[in-house]
Design a protein around this motif. Sequence first.
Motif, PDB file in Angstrom:
ATOM      1  N   ASP A 179       2.578   4.262   2.989  1.00 13.52           N
ATOM      2  CA  ASP A 179       1.363   4.942   3.426  1.00 13.52           C
ATOM      3  C   ASP A 179       1.554   6.450   3.430  1.00 13.52           C
ATOM      4  OD1 ASP A 179      -0.263   2.565   4.306  1.00 13.52           O
ATOM      5  OD2 ASP A 179       1.489   2.290   5.597  1.00 13.52           O
ATOM      6  N   GLN A 232      -4.875   5.305   0.134  1.00 10.77           N
ATOM      7  CA  GLN A 232      -4.477   5.536   1.528  1.00 10.77           C
ATOM      8  C   GLN A 232      -3.266   6.443   1.685  1.00 10.77           C
ATOM      9  OE1 GLN A 232      -3.714   2.348   0.228  1.00 10.77           O
ATOM     10  NE2 GLN A 232      -1.679   1.772   0.974  1.00 10.77           N
ATOM     11  N   ARG A 287       1.669   2.065  10.347  1.00  9.70           N
ATOM     12  CA  ARG A 287       1.769   2.639   9.004  1.00  9.70           C
ATOM     13  C   ARG A 287       3.233   2.959   8.708  1.00  9.70           C
ATOM     14  NH1 ARG A 287      -3.019   2.733   5.731  1.00  9.70           N
ATOM     15  NH2 ARG A 287      -4.787   2.694   7.172  1.00  9.70           N
TER      16      ARG A 287
END
Length: 462
Positions: free
Chosen positions: A221, A254, A174
């Motif tokens: 993210d 997300q 991420r």
Amino acid sequence: MRELKSEGWAVGTALLLLLLLAPAAQAVAQRRYTADWQSLDSRPLPRWFDEAKFGVFVHWGVFSVPAWGSEWFWWHWKGERNPAYERFMRKNYPPGFSYADFGPQFTARFFHPDQWAELFQAAGAKYVVLTTKHHEGFTNWPSPVSWNWNSKDVGPHRDLVGELGAAVRKRNLRYGLYHSLLEWFHPLYLLDKKNGFKTQHFVSAKTMPELYDLVNSYKPDLIWSDGEWECPDTYWNSTAFLAWLYNDSPVKDQVVVNDRWGQNCSCHHGGYYNCQDKYTPHSLPSHKWEMCTSVDRSSWGYRRDMTLSTIASENEIIEELVQTVSLGGNYLLNIGPTKDGLIVPIFQERLLAVGKWLQINGEAIYASKPWRVQSEKNVTIVWYTAKDAAVYATFLYWPENGIINLKSPQTTSTTKITMLGLEGDLTWTQDPQEGVLISLPSLPPSALSVQYAWTLKLTKVK
């Protein structure tokens, strides 16, 4: 004919049910957040963040050129007029040398994003957070509102944010972006400050355009906000930005954010809580949190003048990681690359040590949850986590008699105890006073897969 009719009735009923349920399902899927903390704070934290547990923080910018003192170099030199920084400049740079003159020397000549990403992956990190802009205002991407003070116009002539993001995501890590809301010496920020922050010239012209640009261009993210402390969130327009981020941005489902969105927001509002640098609670918090700390205990950016005495040891780092995760937090460990884009060997060594430990013990860390008891102390220090039907007890020091007693777990007739990294069950007994007495393997230290912090896995315990 009757069968066809009943079949038709069933189909009709199913369609009717779908029509009745559709608005409710749509309402859940399209929940909208309003630009106020009560609404924004009600947003569930995306699951990936809690499961990740460990990330790498990277402080990199023009401050990596003087590489002396700390990443606050410009403020200490020109904001505070710190005599030590003034002496450093007189001794090492010609008269009239400005902070802007450091810009072309921030070359990133040896920055190879794939090498960085490989290192972070080998460290066991599940997410990486890069400074896109620190309080000095220099942006590590071609910001359209930071003319001639960004990594495309000056210095590297590269999009550092984009390059690292591509390399990190190739490895299924991420990608988070650190962003400072304020800039110490930006004329518009200084004007707003002079006006008692009743005007928002800087926010309108600089802060918000950059945040929207970062989200739309790089789809992070995570947004690690900072530089909020001088002004309320109403000055920064934080709630309006977060409402857009959660409702309409390309990362609305997300994205994760921290809590630094204005004065008095830390530890109260936002996504997860940082509270303060190197925050370490003494008991289990009720809200998801993250401890951010640095391998170099005296700076976040690279310093040419750092010494081994300020570098956290492998054992200190692993102990912090274990404690943080046991108390429900994530552990974000920072390194500072050089102006050339090199990660010096001591930083690499520390990261790889964490990775080696996690290869054996990661089962007790990743996607774990705090147990009903977080820690206990007897002849050693023990930290607990839980996952599925297992309880994990990580102990920091190997007892001299080779027996460890755990007072908190309650065994059953089907309890099994193993050590991560070793095959076979361990023998144990239940003592009414001492708790579970576990006989550790009789092995020389060299035969153990890790040299510090070992994890016991207990199944079928209460």
